[in-house]
Design an enzyme around this catalytic site. Structure first.
Site, PDB file in Angstrom:
ATOM      1  N   GLY A  99     -19.065   6.694   6.132  1.00 35.89           N
ATOM      2  CA  GLY A  99     -17.996   5.935   6.802  1.00 35.89           C
ATOM      3  C   GLY A  99     -17.412   6.788   7.916  1.00 35.89           C
ATOM      4  N   ALA A 100     -18.310   7.534   8.583  1.00 34.52           N
ATOM      5  CA  ALA A 100     -17.889   8.556   9.555  1.00 34.52           C
ATOM      6  C   ALA A 100     -17.264   7.978  10.809  1.00 34.52           C
ATOM      7  CB  ALA A 100     -19.094   9.399   9.944  1.00 34.52           C
ATOM      8  N   ASP A 145     -11.849   4.018  10.204  1.00 38.32           N
ATOM      9  CA  ASP A 145     -10.468   4.348  10.552  1.00 38.32           C
ATOM     10  C   ASP A 145      -9.979   5.666   9.955  1.00 38.32           C
ATOM     11  OD1 ASP A 145      -9.724   2.499  12.247  1.00 38.32           O
ATOM     12  OD2 ASP A 145      -8.420   1.358  10.867  1.00 38.32           O
ATOM     13  N   LYS A 189       0.230  15.769   0.060  1.00 42.59           N
ATOM     14  CA  LYS A 189       1.449  15.902   0.878  1.00 42.59           C
ATOM     15  C   LYS A 189       2.138  17.190   0.435  1.00 42.59           C
ATOM     16  CE  LYS A 189       1.657  11.519   2.606  1.00 42.59           C
ATOM     17  NZ  LYS A 189       1.907  11.107   3.959  1.00 42.59           N
ATOM     18  N   GLU A 212       8.622   1.868   4.305  1.00 42.61           N
ATOM     19  CA  GLU A 212       7.825   1.816   5.536  1.00 42.61           C
ATOM     20  C   GLU A 212       8.390   0.781   6.489  1.00 42.61           C
ATOM     21  OE1 GLU A 212       3.442   2.799   4.984  1.00 42.61           O
ATOM     22  OE2 GLU A 212       3.844   1.385   3.361  1.00 42.61           O
ATOM     23  N   ASP A 240      -0.934  -1.163  -4.333  1.00 40.61           N
ATOM     24  CA  ASP A 240      -1.215  -0.348  -3.150  1.00 40.61           C
ATOM     25  C   ASP A 240      -0.568   1.028  -3.231  1.00 40.61           C
ATOM     26  OD1 ASP A 240      -2.215   0.233  -0.598  1.00 40.61           O
ATOM     27  OD2 ASP A 240      -0.390  -0.453   0.374  1.00 40.61           O
ATOM     28  N   HIS A 292       0.395   6.400  -5.725  1.00 44.73           N
ATOM     29  CA  HIS A 292       1.195   7.468  -5.111  1.00 44.73           C
ATOM     30  C   HIS A 292       2.502   7.731  -5.885  1.00 44.73           C
ATOM     31  CE1 HIS A 292      -1.685   6.807  -2.078  1.00 44.73           C
ATOM     32  NE2 HIS A 292      -1.032   5.931  -1.341  1.00 44.73           N
ATOM     33  N   LYS A 298       7.149  -2.730   2.707  1.00 48.00           N
ATOM     34  CA  LYS A 298       6.759  -2.809   4.120  1.00 48.00           C
ATOM     35  C   LYS A 298       7.900  -3.496   4.868  1.00 48.00           C
ATOM     36  CE  LYS A 298       2.274  -1.668   3.574  1.00 48.00           C
ATOM     37  NZ  LYS A 298       1.795  -0.388   4.068  1.00 48.00           N
ATOM     38  N   TRP A 339      12.409  -3.516 -43.363  1.00 50.10           N
ATOM     39  CA  TRP A 339      11.215  -3.672 -44.184  1.00 50.10           C
ATOM     40  C   TRP A 339      10.063  -4.126 -43.303  1.00 50.10           C
ATOM     41  CZ3 TRP A 339      11.863  -2.606 -49.411  1.00 50.10           C
ATOM     42  CH2 TRP A 339      13.190  -2.521 -49.865  1.00 50.10           C
TER      43      TRP A 339
END
Ligand code: BG6
EC number: 1.1.1.47
Length: 791
Positions: free
Chosen positions: A32-33, A36, A208, A243, A262, A267, A360, A617
């Protein structure tokens, strides 16, 4: 082409050989070079890795791969490589040289067919032969959609494994499944090609810098934190990722996942585990970190519908319609905002709310984990004399600031009135813009640290992959534990209409939420719809609790949450009455999954419950040790007993485990329990028996055609279940029918058929034991949720 590469490698290596003896070669294959992620982060991360490691006795070749044909792929990859940058302190001429070397070592290749993979393997082997280098290992980075995983994995496994003594590392990017089941399937499939230690599942939040610092910080500041890191001192923990962007351009992904899958499931959950896990002695031992993480997952209290609120950016549905060519009538239920209240049932965190929140199209971009400490001081002098470093009356907090926000960078902030923290030399004290206030205090009230050199998360993780540091990655067990935690909530929210919000600053207070008694709710009542829509799906509160009759006994029916809260109220009222009249309350409880929510409700929202005078019980028990997770007693213990104060001599587990044997007739466990009941419960008549109804019509552990327990003299019997574990102990129908009150709780769609059937049948306990529940002089009440009842 590979011959050219060999020449370049030889030239590049010669320089290194002069400095130190060259030992090992690593091939990195980026699948997938031209995508994105590769363009934005991975090529830059690989370049950084090259800069860091090439002078330390390693040589590299980089194979950018994709399905695209060679010529076009080469062009696309060249574009992706155009924007590589060097560290700020590197001289421009040196930078140009390094870049040039890196570009020469990087080649595009099409990887589509099995033959392409075989050719790749051959080329790597030929390179190694020509250069005489020893192979250290191969890294395959899957920057591709998960549907492509299986084919690639098969090809790597069959033709691209390195030779003996060299390692294989495959790097996988989320999503790793959609729920527990699909994650398990994907894990099983990958597990058939790769060993666990070969797989590196990326959660880029673990790269992070502020997140990666959580465990080392806790470790380095053990002395100060030891006494503070617990329920007595922590008021609450907030794990937040806000975000400003929306999901435009990626609705085909987002529509399937939504904000919980997501970012919360991965995360934010990872951050939660790092903050809350018991601190391992060695925080860099991947094995110890994993073990402690898994222990934490086990202590997480199950989530219910009421644990979360969800919202949706009001333009989202329109974006989905446009991008996915949906009809005008289409309205999505996918949440783009969620806040969830998590509780951890262990000694350290019991009662401390952990808030996980992300969305979002919010008003700012910022991420942090904030530990807010309780303020248990009273300051006698007036506020104007309070000094940040001394006054215990000022807010006390510790913040792992992941990034963005007003601070604009990763940071660790510690209120000056807490302690002066110690950080590694890769972090420095920072100064922010004058006048900056964060979390209610001026920045000057904190000891504030930021990394000496800011690094992108993927670049940090690539370095960890290269060094085989597995503690920064998600193992299969870790992944499944997380999905196990989130899946029930996701299922319960599947049809819930999210609250629409206009986005950005206009959200005002619309998404503000509050929490109490284990539930989280929006602070403001549901406002008018912001856009004309098909109308929200019905909410539990839109319905009144329905009262009717079922099998000629009273029926209470509602959505599950309302139902549980009604049943819990009824049980408390019965308990209070019984204690007032007789001084004690005898309650017999069933096991299984339906009562779990009830137990949690009783534990978290019924402070007036007379636990000190309640005898508990068991209605039935599986023939397993009481400590076994399958044991009904264990469920009662986990979800109720450990949270309430019932005197231990009032707790009566069934004696299924005597003389180190399970339910042996000769141990007479059933008779012992019957004698205990007769001795303590007046007339052997429980004040309340809570039953369930199985899909085959069983109740307690009395199954259809049971030879015991449906009639006769015996109060307690041994029975056989069609499902495992087969052997059970159960109260008999005659004993149940002596109760003053019997409540039958029936929940979930799976019960629809039996609910309909049993409504029509007469007294036929042999076929449907539940039909034999008819208290002689007591009252029978059915509690059914709409899923079970409104077929
Ligand atoms: C990704 C999510 O995993 O994380 C995105 O799929 C989200 O929806 C992103 O925007 C946030 O990451 P960061 O590094 O920008 O905070």
């Amino acid at each position: 082409m590979w011959k050219m590469l060999i020449v370049v490698m030889c030239v590049a290596l010669l320089g290194c050989l002069q400095a130190q003896e060259l030992q090992e070669h690593v091939s990195i294959i980026l699948l997938g070079a031209t995508g994105d992620l590769a363009k934005k982060y991975l090529w830059q991360g690989l370049f950084q890795l090259y800069l860091d490691e090439v002078g330390r006795g390693h040589s590299f070749s980089f194979h950018g791969a994709a399905l695209t044909a060679p010529k076009q792929g080469q062009e696309l990859m060249a574009k992706a490589l155009e924007s590589l940058s060097c560290p700020k302190d590197m001289a421009p001429s040196h930078c140009a040289e390094e870049k040039d070397q890196f570009l020469q070592l990087s080649r595009y290749r099409q990887l589509k067919t099995a033959e392409d993979y075989q050719a790749l393997n051959k080329d790597i082997e030929a390179q190694l032969q020509h250069t005489g280098l020893r192979e250290a290992g191969r890294i395959f980075y899957f920057s591709v959609p998960p549907f492509a995983y299986a084919d690639i994995a098969r090809n790597i496994n069959s033709s691209c494994r390195p030779g003996p003594g060299a390692w294989l590392r495959v790097v996988l990017e989320k999503p790793f499944g959609h729920d527990h089941f699909s994650a398990q399937q994907l894990a099983t499939e990958l597990g058939s090609f790769f060993q666990e230690e070969e797989m590196y599942r990326v959660d880029h939040y673990l790269g992070k810098q502020a997140v990666a610092q959580i465990l080392p910080f806790r470790d380095q500041n053990r002395k100060a934190l030891d006494s503070l890191w617990n329920r007595h001192h922590v008021e609450r923990v907030e794990i937040i990722m806000k975000e400003t962007v929306d999901a435009e351009g990626r609705t085909s992904f987002y529509e399937e996942y939504g904000v919980i899958r997501d970012v919360l499931q991965n995360h934010l959950t990872e951050v939660l585990t790092l903050v809350a896990m018991e601190l391992p002695l060695n925080v860099s031992s991947a094995e110890a970190v994993l073990r402690h993480k898994l222990q934490l997952f086990q202590a997480l209290r199950g989530l219910q519908r009421g644990s979360a609120v969800v919202g949706q950016y009001q333009s989202y549905s329109e974006q989905v319609r446009r991008e996915l060519q949906k009809p005008d009538s289409f309205h999505s239920l996918t949440p783009t905002f969620a806040a969830v209240l998590v509780h951890i049932d262990n000694l350290r965190w019991e009662g401390v709310p952990f808030i996980l929140m992300s969305g979002k199209a919010l008003d700012e971009r910022v991420g942090y984990a904030r530990i807010l400490f309780k303020n248990q001081a009273c300051c006698v002098q007036s506020e104007k004399h309070w000094a940040a470093a001394q006054s215990q009356c000022l807010p006390r907090q510790l913040i792992f600031h992941i990034g963005h926000g007003d601070l604009g960078s990763p940071a660790v902030l510690v209120s000056r009135n807490l302690f002066r923290p110690s950080l590694p030399s890769s972090w420095k004290e920072m100064e922010g813009p004058p006048g900056l206030r964060l979390f209610g205090s001026p920045l000057s009230d904190y000891y504030a640290y930021s990394p000496v050199q800011e690094r992108d998360a993927h670049s940090v993780l690539l370095s960890h992959i290269f060094h085989g540091r597995k503690d920064s990655f998600i193992t299969t067990e870790n992944l499944l534990a997380s999905w196990g935690f989130w899946t029930p909530l996701l299922e319960s929210l599947a049809h819930k209409a999210p609250r629409l919000y206009p986005g950005g600053a206009e959200n005002g207070r619309l998404l503000d939420f509050e929490f109490s008694s284990g539930r989280l709710f929006f602070s403001q009542q549901q406002p008018e719809q912001l856009v004309p829509g098909p109308g929200p799906a019905p909410m539990p509160s839109d319905f009144q609790v329905l009262r009717a009759k079922y099998r000629e006994s009273p029926l209470v029916s509602a959505w599950s949450e309302e139902l549980i809260s009604k049943l819990a109220n009824d049980i408390e009222a019965t308990a209070v009455r019984a204690v007032r009249r007789f001084g004690q309350f005898h309650l017999a409880l069933s096991g299984g999954s339906s009562p779990v929510a009830l137990f949690q409700q009783l534990a978290t929202a019924h402070y007036g419950f007379p636990w000190a005078h309640t005898h508990l019980w068991l209605v039935d028990e599986r023939c397993v040790p009481l400590s076994d997770p399958e044991s009904n007693f264990q469920g009662l213990q986990a979800h109720l007993l450990q949270h309430v104060r019932v005197p231990y001599y009032n707790i009566h587990p069934m004696p299924v485990h005597l003389q180190q044997r399970l339910c042996a007739e000769e141990d007479q466990g059933a008779q012992i329990y019957a004698r205990e009941i007769s001795a303590l419960v007046a007339n052997s008549s429980f004040d309340l028996v809570l039953l369930g109804m199985g899909a085959d019509g069983h109740t307690a552990s009395l199954f259809p055609q049971s030879p015991t327990g449906l009639d006769g003299e015996q109060l307690v019997v041994l029975t056989t279940s069609p499902s495992q574990p087969h052997r059970r102990m159960s109260l008999s129908l005659p004993l149940i029918n002596r109760a003053k009150k019997v409540a039958v709780l029936v929940m979930g769609r799976m019960k629809r058929e039996i609910t309909a059937l049993v409504s029509r049948v007469g007294y036929e306990p042999k076929k449907w034991p539940i039909s034999g529940v008819l208290p002689h002089s007591g009252q029978l009440v059915w509690y059914m949720d709409y899923d079970a009842f409104l077929a």
